[in-house]
Motif scaffolding. Structure first.
Motif, PDB file in Angstrom:
ATOM      1  N   VAL A  20      46.205  31.252  44.842  1.00 42.08           N
ATOM      2  CA  VAL A  20      44.976  31.586  44.123  1.00 42.08           C
ATOM      3  C   VAL A  20      44.328  32.772  44.824  1.00 42.08           C
ATOM      4  CG1 VAL A  20      42.837  30.711  43.138  1.00 42.08           C
ATOM      5  CG2 VAL A  20      44.722  29.133  43.607  1.00 42.08           C
ATOM      6  N   SER A  21      44.224  33.876  44.100  1.00 42.46           N
ATOM      7  CA  SER A  21      43.775  35.131  44.670  1.00 42.46           C
ATOM      8  C   SER A  21      42.639  35.701  43.826  1.00 42.46           C
ATOM      9  CB  SER A  21      44.950  36.121  44.706  1.00 42.46           C
ATOM     10  OG  SER A  21      44.693  37.219  45.542  1.00 42.46           O
TER      11      SER A  21
ATOM     12  N   CYS B 148      44.658  34.263  39.297  1.00 39.32           N
ATOM     13  CA  CYS B 148      43.690  35.228  39.810  1.00 39.32           C
ATOM     14  C   CYS B 148      42.689  35.594  38.720  1.00 39.32           C
ATOM     15  CB  CYS B 148      44.405  36.483  40.321  1.00 39.32           C
ATOM     16  SG  CYS B 148      45.378  37.331  39.049  1.00 39.32           S
ATOM     17  N   GLY B 149      41.777  36.515  39.044  1.00 42.77           N
ATOM     18  CA  GLY B 149      40.750  36.931  38.091  1.00 42.77           C
ATOM     19  C   GLY B 149      40.330  38.359  38.352  1.00 42.77           C
TER      20      GLY B 149
ATOM     21  N   VAL C 192      36.833  25.059  43.767  1.00 50.10           N
ATOM     22  CA  VAL C 192      37.069  26.048  44.813  1.00 50.10           C
ATOM     23  C   VAL C 192      36.348  27.323  44.412  1.00 50.10           C
ATOM     24  CG1 VAL C 192      38.817  27.548  45.857  1.00 50.10           C
ATOM     25  CG2 VAL C 192      39.265  25.097  45.581  1.00 50.10           C
ATOM     26  N   CYS C 193      35.632  27.931  45.346  1.00 48.25           N
ATOM     27  CA  CYS C 193      34.995  29.222  45.118  1.00 48.25           C
ATOM     28  C   CYS C 193      35.555  30.239  46.107  1.00 48.25           C
ATOM     29  CB  CYS C 193      33.482  29.140  45.281  1.00 48.25           C
ATOM     30  SG  CYS C 193      32.629  28.214  44.004  1.00 48.25           S
ATOM     31  N   GLN C 194      35.833  31.444  45.613  1.00 46.99           N
ATOM     32  CA  GLN C 194      36.262  32.556  46.457  1.00 46.99           C
ATOM     33  C   GLN C 194      35.308  33.724  46.200  1.00 46.99           C
ATOM     34  OE1 GLN C 194      40.093  31.962  44.416  1.00 46.99           O
ATOM     35  NE2 GLN C 194      41.034  32.663  46.311  1.00 46.99           N
ATOM     36  N   PRO C 195      34.467  34.066  47.154  1.00 50.62           N
ATOM     37  CA  PRO C 195      33.584  35.220  46.934  1.00 50.62           C
ATOM     38  C   PRO C 195      34.392  36.494  46.726  1.00 50.62           C
ATOM     39  CG  PRO C 195      32.911  33.950  48.860  1.00 50.62           C
ATOM     40  CD  PRO C 195      34.255  33.448  48.460  1.00 50.62           C
ATOM     41  N   ASP C 196      33.909  37.344  45.829  1.00 51.61           N
ATOM     42  CA  ASP C 196      34.538  38.636  45.601  1.00 51.61           C
ATOM     43  C   ASP C 196      33.510  39.728  45.867  1.00 51.61           C
ATOM     44  OD1 ASP C 196      36.667  40.267  45.062  1.00 51.61           O
ATOM     45  OD2 ASP C 196      36.621  40.013  42.909  1.00 51.61           O
ATOM     46  N   ASP C 197      33.778  40.932  45.392  1.00 49.80           N
ATOM     47  CA  ASP C 197      32.946  42.070  45.767  1.00 49.80           C
ATOM     48  C   ASP C 197      31.489  41.924  45.348  1.00 49.80           C
ATOM     49  OD1 ASP C 197      33.709  42.329  43.081  1.00 49.80           O
ATOM     50  OD2 ASP C 197      35.000  44.046  43.468  1.00 49.80           O
TER      51      ASP C 197
ATOM     52  N   LEU D   8      43.318  32.366  48.902  1.00 49.51           N
ATOM     53  CA  LEU D   8      43.493  33.629  49.620  1.00 49.51           C
ATOM     54  C   LEU D   8      42.221  34.476  49.628  1.00 49.51           C
ATOM     55  CD1 LEU D   8      47.038  34.622  48.305  1.00 49.51           C
ATOM     56  CD2 LEU D   8      46.442  33.368  50.384  1.00 49.51           C
ATOM     57  N   GLU D   9      42.235  35.450  50.548  1.00 49.54           N
ATOM     58  CA  GLU D   9      41.220  36.499  50.591  1.00 49.54           C
ATOM     59  C   GLU D   9      41.948  37.836  50.468  1.00 49.54           C
ATOM     60  OE1 GLU D   9      37.972  35.972  53.528  1.00 49.54           O
ATOM     61  OE2 GLU D   9      39.286  34.452  54.392  1.00 49.54           O
TER      62      GLU D   9
END
Length: 718
Positions: free
Chosen positions: A523-524, A569-570, A402-407, A481-482
Motif C-alpha cells: 500500500v503506497s 495506491c492513490g 490505515v492512514c498514510q499522510p501525503d503531501d 509504505l512511505e
C-alpha cells in the motif's frame, strides 16, 4: 449550533445571544447570527462550514455593526461574492433607531421569525442593553421566503477591515416551534478513533478536540491537574469491562491518546469505549467496536480512498468570472460542498469491508481555511483533521483503518523528502519538507500512531519519524509504505544517487516478502508510473508520480514483483488499473490507483497515441504504453471523467457549468467531475482470485453495474 436547526414548518422561532466587542478590540466589523445556513439542502456538518464568502445556500445574517453608534443589518449571505461582501437585504425598515455605546458593553441581540399569512416570514432584529434591559434599536423585514429560513444556525464574528475586530458571546438561547432538536448531532470531546489489529496486538488512538487546558483550575496547594482519558473493552456479549492500563494524559498540540495492548484475543469481537470526564464533572463516552481478525474468512475485502477535498470553490476563493452561456456552481450547495462525504460513507458501510486504507491527502491545506505561511500550523491542521474524523467516524469506529499522510497532509503541493531534509528555499521542487519537523511529526502521529510498530524506529534527518511497517490481517500481509520521505528531487541527476523508497524501506520489503502469507498487498501513496495526460493528450514527465526517479522506481517495482504483491495506491486523482513493467511490458505487478473521493484537481487518460497489444474492440486508451520516463504500463481500466467536454477548462471546470445545466439544478446538486470515487480489492483466498472494483462516490453498492466502465476485473493469479 449543531443540535438545533430551522425546519421546513411554517412556525415562529426566536434566538438570543449576549455579545460584545472583545477587550482591546477596535470598533469595526459586525457580530450576530447566521440563519438558514444551507437552506435545508446541506448535511448539518456541511452547513457548519459556511463562512467568509457568500454563495447560493449561504443563509441570512442578522447582525449589529460594531462601529460608531452601531447599526442593525439583515445581510444576504446567499449572493455569489468576489470578495467579503454581504449586501443588505432590500426592504428592511428601522423600527427603533439604533444607538449603542460600543466600548465593550454587553448587548443582548435578538432575532425572531414571525410567519405571515401568505407563507412568508417577517424577520425582527433587535438589540438590548444586557444589564439595564433597555431597547437600543430594532429593524424589521417582511416577505422573506420560507425556503430561506431552513437549515443551520450559527454565531458570526466579522473582523471588518485590516484592524481585525473581535467579538465574544455567551448565553445563547433558542426557542420556537420551527426549531428541530437533534441532541445526537453534538460533536466532541472525542472526535474519533483509529485502530489496527495485527499479530495479536491492538493499537488504538483517540483524537480529542482542543480541551482548553488553560482553563483548568489551579491552586496554591495543589498541582495543576491534567485532562486524561481511559479505554475500556470487553468481548461482545459479556458484561465486565477491562480497563486498558491507567488513564492517559491529553496534551497539545495533538490532543491524542494511544493505547497498545499485547495478547489481544483476536478470535472474538469486542466492544470498547473511550471515557473522559470534563473539569466540570461531565462524563463523556465514545463507543466503538473492534471486530475479530477475519483470518478464517475465505474472502477479505480492502477499500482504498484518497483525496478527500472538503469543497470545490473554497470559502476564501472569489467566484470566477463567467462567459456567455455559463453559470457558477452554488458555493454552499451539495454540488460544491462535498464534506462530509455522506453518500460515500453510507455506501462503504454497505460494501462488506474488512479493512480500509486512506492512502493520502486526508486533508488539503487550503480547504476550508489557509495558513500557508505558518511554519507550524498546528491549530489549523487540527481543525481540518477534526473535520476528517467527523466525516468518517461511523466507519472508523467499527472497521480497522490505515492512514498514510501525503503531501497535502503536511501542507505541501508535492514532496521530494530527500531522506527527511528541511527545505531551505521555500520551493518544494527543490526537495525536503517545507514545514517544521515538529509539525510533520505531529501530522504523522495523529494519523499513524495506531499503526503496528514501525519497522525502523530511528528517525530520518532533522528528526522526522518513520511509520512504514507491516500489517497482518485477515490472512493477508500488507506493507504500509512511505514513498515520499526518501525520494530525491529532479536536481539529483546521478543515477547512483537517485532514490525512491530508500535503502531501509527496501530492506523492509525484502523481509516482508519472506512472510508466510501467500497473499500480499503493498500500500503506497502514489502509483509507479505517470498515468495521466495533458489536455492535448501528451504523456508528461510528472516527477510527483512514483514513475520518477526511474532508477528508484524500478527497484521498488522489482521488490513488489519478488514479493508477489499487488499494489494499492492513490494520489493521482484518477482511477486506473494497470500492470506495471520493468524490463519489458507487463513483467511486473498489478496496481490499482484509486480515484480521488472528492476531486478538485481533475486528471484524465485520453492519450494522443494508441495503446499497443489491445484485445479486439478495446478502446484506444487501453493497452500497452510507455510513460515519459520510459516506464512500461498496461492500462486495463480507467475511470476517466465523463465530462470530456469540460476538460479544457481545467480547474475552472469545477466551478463553472453551462447555463442550461444550471437551470436544471445541476449547479446545486450534481458534482461537475464524475470521476470521484473509491476502490475495493476482494481477495478470495480459497480460490486464489482477486477482484478489483472501482465505484463512483455515490453509486449503489447493490448494483454491480454501477461501477466505472471496465470494472470489476478479476485476476486468477497475482
Amino acid at each position: 449550533l449543531l443540535t438545533y436547526d430551522l425546519s421546513g414548518r411554517l412556525a415562529p422561532f426566536h434566538l438570543q445571544v449576549v455579545t460584545q466587542l472583545a477587550p482591546g478590540s477596535p470598533e469595526d466589523g459586525f457580530t450576530g447570527f447566521l440563519v438558514g445556513a444551507g437552506e435545508g439542502l446541506l448535511d448539518h456538518r456541511s452547513a457548519a462550514l459556511i463562512h467568509h464568502l457568500g454563495g447560493r445556500g449561504g443563509g441570512i445574517l442578522g447582525v449589529i455593526e460594531t462601529t460608531g453608534q452601531g447599526a442593525l443589518r439583515l445581510r444576504d449571505m446567499a449572493e455569489e461574492a468576489q470578495g467579503a461582501e454581504y449586501p443588505p437585504l432590500r426592504g428592511q425598515v428601522e423600527v427603533v433607531p439604533t444607538e449603542v455605546r460600543l466600548d465593550y458593553h454587553q448587548m443582548a441581540l435578538n432575532l425572531s421569525g414571525i410567519p405571515q399569512d401568505d407563507g412568508r416570514y417577517t424577520l425582527r432584529l433587535s438589540v438590548w442593553a444586557y444589564h439595564a434591559g433597555d431597547l437600543l434599536g430594532a429593524i424589521e423585514l417582511e416577505d422573506v421566503p420560507a425556503e430561506r429560513l431552513r437549515g443551520g444556525i450559527a454565531l458570526v464574528s466579522d473582523p471588518g477591515g485590516q484592524v481585525a475586530a473581535r467579538h465574544s458571546f455567551h448565553t445563547l438561547t433558542v426557542g420556537g416551534e420551527k426549531l428541530d432538536h437533534h441532541p445526537e448531532r453534538s460533536f466532541g470531546p472525542v472526535a474519533g478513533t483509529l485502530h489496527t489489529l495485527s499479530g495479536g496486538i491492538l493499537k488504538l488512538s483517540a483524537q480529542f478536540a482542543p480541551l482548553g487546558d488553560a482553563l483548568l483550575p489551579r491552586t496554591e496547594d495543589a498541582p495543576r491537574p491534567r485532562m486524561a482519558a481511559t479505554l475500556e473493552y470487553r468481548p461482545s456479549g459479556t458484561e465486565t469491562w477491562t480497563q486498558a492500563g491507567p488513564p492517559l494524559a491529553i496534551a497539545p498540540p495533538e490532543y491524542l491518546t494511544v493505547w497498545r495492548i499485547e495478547g489481544w484475543d483476536d478470535t472474538r469481537d469486542h466492544e470498547a469505549r473511550v471515557l473522559f470526564t470534563d473539569e466540570d464533572g461531565t462524563e463523556y463516552t465514545y463507543d466503538l467496536s473492534i471486530p475479530k481478525d477475519p483470518a478464517d474468512e475465505d474472502i477479505i475485502s480492502a477499500a482504498g480512498i484518497t483525496g478527500q477535498s472538503l469543497i470545490g470553490m473554497g470559502p476564501s476563493q472569489g467566484a470566477p468570472d463567467t462567459g456567455e452561456g455559463e453559470a457558477v456552481v452554488g458555493r454552499w450547495r451539495p454540488a460544491n460542498v462535498w464534506f462530509p462525504f455522506r453518500d460515500s460513507v453510507e455506501a462503504l458501510l454497505n460494501q462488506d469491508i474488512d479493512i480500509i486504507f486512506f492512502t493520502g491527502d486526508q486533508i488539503y491545506e487550503s480547504r476550508p481555511t489557509w495558513r500557508g505561511g505558518d511554519p507550524f500550523p498546528a491549530t489549523d491542521y487540527l481543525n481540518k483533521w477534526l473535520l476528517w474524523h467527523w466525516a468518517f467516524q461511523d466507519i472508523t469506529r467499527q472497521i480497522p483503518a490505515v492512514c498514510q499522510p501525503d503531501d497535502h497532509d503536511v501542507y505541501q503541493g508535492n514532496i521530494w523528502g530527500w531522506g527527511g531534509r528541511l527545505n531551505l528555499t521555500g520551493a518544494n521542487w527543490h526537495g525536503g519538507y517545507l514545514k517544521s519537523p515538529h509539525f510533520v511529526n505531529m501530522v504523522q502521529r495523529s494519523q499513524t500512531a495506531h499503526l503496528p510498530d514501525p519497522y525502523d524506529p530511528e528517525p530520518a534527518l532533522t528528526g522526522i519519524t518513520h511509520y512504514y511497517t507491516g500489517l497482518e490481517y485477515g490472512g493477508v500481509d500488507f506493507a504500509i509504505l512511505e514513498d515520499r520521505k526518501f525520494k530525491t528531487p529532479s536536481q539529483v541527476t546521478d543515477p547512483d544517487e537517485q532514490v525512491l523508497l530508500g535503502e531501509r524501506q527496501l530492506q523492509f520489503l525484502e523481509e516482508w516478502a519472506r512472510g508466510p502469507s501467500d497473499f500480499k498487498v503493498a500500500v503506497s501513496q502514489t502509483g509507479y508510473a505517470t498515468m495521466h495526460v495533458t489536455f492535448e493528450g501528451e504523456l508528461p514527465q510528472d516527477p510527483d508520480s512514483g514513475g520518477f526517479p526511474k532508477v528508484g522506481r524500478d527497484r521498488a517495482v522489482r521488490a513488489f514483483s519478488e514479493a508477489g504483491a499487488f499494489v494499492l495506491c492513490g494520489d493521482q486523482h484518477l482511477g486506473t488499473f494497470v500492470r506495471l513493467g520493468v524490463d519489458e511490458p507487463s513483467d511486473g505487478p498489478y496496481q490499482l490507483c484509486v480515484p480521488a473521493l472528492a476531486n478538485f484537481f481533475w486528471r484524465w487518460w485520453y492519450p494522443d497515441v494508441e495503446g499497443q497489444d489491445r484485445a479486439p474492440g478495446q478502446p484506444e486508451h487501453l493497452g500497452e504504453f510507455v510513460d515519459a520516463y520510459g516506464n512500461y504500463l498496461r492500462m486495463i481500466a480507467v475511470a476517466n471523467p465523463e465530462r470530456e467536454d469540460l476538460l479544457d477548462q481545467r480547474l475552472r471546470a469545477r466551478n463553472v457549468i453551462p447555463i442550461e445545466e444550471a437551470e436544471l439544478g445541476y449547479g446545486d446538486t450534481v458534482r461537475t467531475c464524475q470521476g470521484d470515487g473509491y476502490g475495493i480489492l476482494r481477495m478470495n483466498k480459497a480460490e486464489g482470485l482477486l477482484t478489483v472494483e472501482c465505484w463512483p462516490h455515490n453509486a449503489d453498492p447493490a448494483d454491480p453495474s454501477a461501477q466505472f466502465p471496465g470494472w470489476p476485473a478479476v485476476l486468477e493469479s497475482w
